[in-house]
Design a protein around this motif. Structure first.
Motif, PDB file in Angstrom:
ATOM      1  N   ALA A 189       0.815  -1.220   0.000  1.00  0.00           N
ATOM      2  CA  ALA A 189       0.000   0.000   0.000  1.00  0.00           C
ATOM      3  C   ALA A 189       0.847   1.268   0.000  1.00  0.00           C
ATOM      4  CB  ALA A 189      -0.928   0.012   1.221  1.00  0.00           C
ATOM      5  N   THR A 190       2.171   1.135   0.078  1.00  0.00           N
ATOM      6  CA  THR A 190       3.035   2.311   0.123  1.00  0.00           C
ATOM      7  C   THR A 190       3.781   2.478  -1.195  1.00  0.00           C
ATOM      8  OG1 THR A 190       4.908   1.075   1.049  1.00  0.00           O
ATOM      9  CG2 THR A 190       3.378   2.074   2.607  1.00  0.00           C
ATOM     10  N   PHE A 191       4.126   3.719  -1.490  1.00  0.00           N
ATOM     11  CA  PHE A 191       4.782   4.026  -2.765  1.00  0.00           C
ATOM     12  C   PHE A 191       6.048   4.857  -2.555  1.00  0.00           C
ATOM     13  CE2 PHE A 191       0.343   3.215  -3.617  1.00  0.00           C
ATOM     14  CZ  PHE A 191       0.438   2.276  -4.624  1.00  0.00           C
ATOM     15  N   GLY A 192       6.571   4.841  -1.346  1.00  0.00           N
ATOM     16  CA  GLY A 192       7.820   5.524  -1.050  1.00  0.00           C
ATOM     17  C   GLY A 192       8.621   4.703  -0.068  1.00  0.00           C
ATOM     18  N   MET A 193       9.873   5.101   0.158  1.00  0.00           N
ATOM     19  CA  MET A 193      10.759   4.331   1.009  1.00  0.00           C
ATOM     20  C   MET A 193      10.672   4.723   2.476  1.00  0.00           C
ATOM     21  SD  MET A 193      11.973   2.118  -0.917  1.00  0.00           S
ATOM     22  CE  MET A 193      12.943   1.390   0.381  1.00  0.00           C
ATOM     23  N   GLY A 194       9.959   5.804   2.793  1.00  0.00           N
ATOM     24  CA  GLY A 194       9.825   6.193   4.190  1.00  0.00           C
ATOM     25  C   GLY A 194      11.150   6.686   4.759  1.00  0.00           C
ATOM     26  N   ASN A 195      11.407   6.360   6.004  1.00  0.00           N
ATOM     27  CA  ASN A 195      12.597   6.823   6.709  1.00  0.00           C
ATOM     28  C   ASN A 195      13.827   6.046   6.237  1.00  0.00           C
ATOM     29  OD1 ASN A 195      14.522   7.704   8.499  1.00  0.00           O
ATOM     30  ND2 ASN A 195      13.590   6.774  10.303  1.00  0.00           N
ATOM     31  N   VAL A 196      14.731   6.730   5.561  1.00  0.00           N
ATOM     32  CA  VAL A 196      15.961   6.093   5.091  1.00  0.00           C
ATOM     33  C   VAL A 196      17.201   6.721   5.738  1.00  0.00           C
ATOM     34  CG1 VAL A 196      14.987   5.339   2.890  1.00  0.00           C
ATOM     35  CG2 VAL A 196      16.059   7.603   3.053  1.00  0.00           C
ATOM     36  N   ALA A 197      16.995   7.417   6.851  1.00  0.00           N
ATOM     37  CA  ALA A 197      18.111   8.122   7.492  1.00  0.00           C
ATOM     38  C   ALA A 197      19.230   7.176   7.901  1.00  0.00           C
ATOM     39  CB  ALA A 197      17.600   8.887   8.716  1.00  0.00           C
ATOM     40  N   LEU A 240      10.363  -0.781  -5.335  1.00  0.00           N
ATOM     41  CA  LEU A 240      10.511   0.541  -4.750  1.00  0.00           C
ATOM     42  C   LEU A 240      11.986   0.920  -4.616  1.00  0.00           C
ATOM     43  CD1 LEU A 240       7.831   0.589  -1.891  1.00  0.00           C
ATOM     44  CD2 LEU A 240       7.725   1.767  -4.093  1.00  0.00           C
ATOM     45  N   LEU A 241      12.795  -0.035  -4.208  1.00  0.00           N
ATOM     46  CA  LEU A 241      14.220   0.237  -4.063  1.00  0.00           C
ATOM     47  C   LEU A 241      14.862   0.559  -5.408  1.00  0.00           C
ATOM     48  CD1 LEU A 241      15.135  -2.499  -1.464  1.00  0.00           C
ATOM     49  CD2 LEU A 241      15.652  -0.061  -1.221  1.00  0.00           C
ATOM     50  N   ALA A 242      14.508  -0.215  -6.428  1.00  0.00           N
ATOM     51  CA  ALA A 242      15.071   0.034  -7.757  1.00  0.00           C
ATOM     52  C   ALA A 242      14.700   1.428  -8.249  1.00  0.00           C
ATOM     53  CB  ALA A 242      14.589  -1.032  -8.737  1.00  0.00           C
ATOM     54  N   LYS A 243      13.453   1.808  -8.046  1.00  0.00           N
ATOM     55  CA  LYS A 243      12.996   3.138  -8.470  1.00  0.00           C
ATOM     56  C   LYS A 243      13.694   4.236  -7.678  1.00  0.00           C
ATOM     57  CE  LYS A 243       8.798   5.928  -8.959  1.00  0.00           C
ATOM     58  NZ  LYS A 243       7.305   5.948  -8.779  1.00  0.00           N
ATOM     59  N   TYR A 244      13.784   4.054  -6.373  1.00  0.00           N
ATOM     60  CA  TYR A 244      14.391   5.068  -5.508  1.00  0.00           C
ATOM     61  C   TYR A 244      15.868   5.252  -5.853  1.00  0.00           C
ATOM     62  CZ  TYR A 244      15.534   7.619  -1.222  1.00  0.00           C
ATOM     63  OH  TYR A 244      15.969   8.573  -0.318  1.00  0.00           O
ATOM     64  N   ASN A 245      16.581   4.150  -6.017  1.00  0.00           N
ATOM     65  CA  ASN A 245      18.001   4.250  -6.312  1.00  0.00           C
ATOM     66  C   ASN A 245      18.262   4.824  -7.700  1.00  0.00           C
ATOM     67  OD1 ASN A 245      19.005   3.284  -3.838  1.00  0.00           O
ATOM     68  ND2 ASN A 245      18.773   1.156  -4.459  1.00  0.00           N
ATOM     69  N   ALA A 246      17.375   4.514  -8.644  1.00  0.00           N
ATOM     70  CA  ALA A 246      17.521   5.084  -9.992  1.00  0.00           C
ATOM     71  C   ALA A 246      17.336   6.590  -9.973  1.00  0.00           C
ATOM     72  CB  ALA A 246      16.517   4.435 -10.942  1.00  0.00           C
ATOM     73  N   GLN A 247      16.416   7.067  -9.153  1.00  0.00           N
ATOM     74  CA  GLN A 247      16.170   8.509  -9.050  1.00  0.00           C
ATOM     75  C   GLN A 247      17.320   9.231  -8.369  1.00  0.00           C
ATOM     76  OE1 GLN A 247      12.419   8.510  -6.998  1.00  0.00           O
ATOM     77  NE2 GLN A 247      11.219   8.445  -8.890  1.00  0.00           N
ATOM     78  N   LYS A 248      18.074   8.512  -7.535  1.00  0.00           N
ATOM     79  CA  LYS A 248      19.186   9.127  -6.817  1.00  0.00           C
ATOM     80  C   LYS A 248      20.443   9.243  -7.664  1.00  0.00           C
ATOM     81  CE  LYS A 248      17.391   9.986  -2.795  1.00  0.00           C
ATOM     82  NZ  LYS A 248      17.337  11.355  -2.267  1.00  0.00           N
TER      83      LYS A 248
END
Length: 249
Positions: A189-197, A240-248
């Motif tokens: 149900a989530t579409f972001g990585m949340g807290n990645v600190a 989600l990880l693949a998308k997040y890392n690609a955007q970074k």
């Protein structure tokens, strides 16, 4: 997912709030099987109320919790409500709590558990990190992969590698084919990585793949936050990880 609100009498005595900002219950308990429940408590992240999931495992030898309620150093009310629910609804005592990493949504209620005489365990790294963050420390006794039995219920604690944090573990109930993925695993149900600190974004996907290899037969996968499902949550986390890392990049 259907939630079962519990211990909500306090709502009737709480101050009135604006209709557009309904107050969340402190605790929601949802049965998964006859003897396993998800406990959901609420905390604040980025000025929003966020649900946090843990487990209540009822055994012949007492109750085992996975993760405390989402509490802060100054307010352990969620975990205190959780203990009352177990006493009032299951008529059992909590024998043990396993915490899955050193963030306040997992270790914030250790003080309340200790006051109630509950033993709290985790890995040595989680114990060390809890102290550094100013929380009471669990007993750092868990190796990276171990199975023990409480009241004839086997419970496996497994460290798959770094991901959401350097110390995140998952908990597997083989009899129920149930995986508590904690914050390593994202809800469908989530579409972001949340807290990645405190995340290791380079290793997170590898750790999830190890979880898939070990627990790919799971019928139920409980993420740290939001709704639960099945192994689709594991694949969703990888996407989600693949998308997040690609955007970074």
């Amino acid at each position: 997912m259907r939630h079962l609100p519990v211990l909500l009498a306090w709502l009737f005595f709480a101050p009135c709030v604006h209709a557009q900002t309904p107050q969340k219950p402190r605790l929601v308990v949802t049965p998964i099987t006859n003897h396993v429940y998800v406990h959901t408590t609420y905390g604040v992240y980025q000025q929003s109320s966020v649900p946090s999931n843990g487990l209540i495992i009822s055994t012949q030898g007492g109750v085992v919790l996975v993760d405390t309620g989402w509490d802060t150093k100054d307010d352990t009310g969620n975990t205190e409500q959780l203990l009352r629910w177990v006493a009032d609804s299951l008529h059992q005592t909590v024998r043990l709590c396993i915490v899955t990493h050193a963030h306040e949504d997992r270790v914030g209620g250790i003080a309340a558990l200790r006051r109630a005489g509950v033993r709290v365990i985790s890995t040595p790294l989680t114990a060390q990190k809890s102290i550094r963050l100013g929380y009471e420390s669990p007993e750092g006794i868990l190796p990276s992969d171990t199975t023990f039995t409480v009241g004839q219920v086997p419970i496996r604690c497994y460290f798959p590698g770094e991901g959401h944090t350097s110390d995140n573990i998952v908990v597997w109930l083989p009899n129920q084919h149930l995986l508590h993925g904690g914050c390593l695993i994202k809800s469908v149900a989530t579409f972001g990585m949340g807290n990645v600190a405190d995340a290791n974004l380079g290793e997170w996907a590898n750790s999830v793949r190890r979880v898939i290899r070990q627990f790919g037969t799971a019928r139920t996968v409980i993420p740290g936050h939001e709704d639960w499902s099945d192994t689709r949550a594991l694949e969703h986390t990888l996407r989600l990880l693949a998308k997040y890392n690609a955007q970074k990049r």
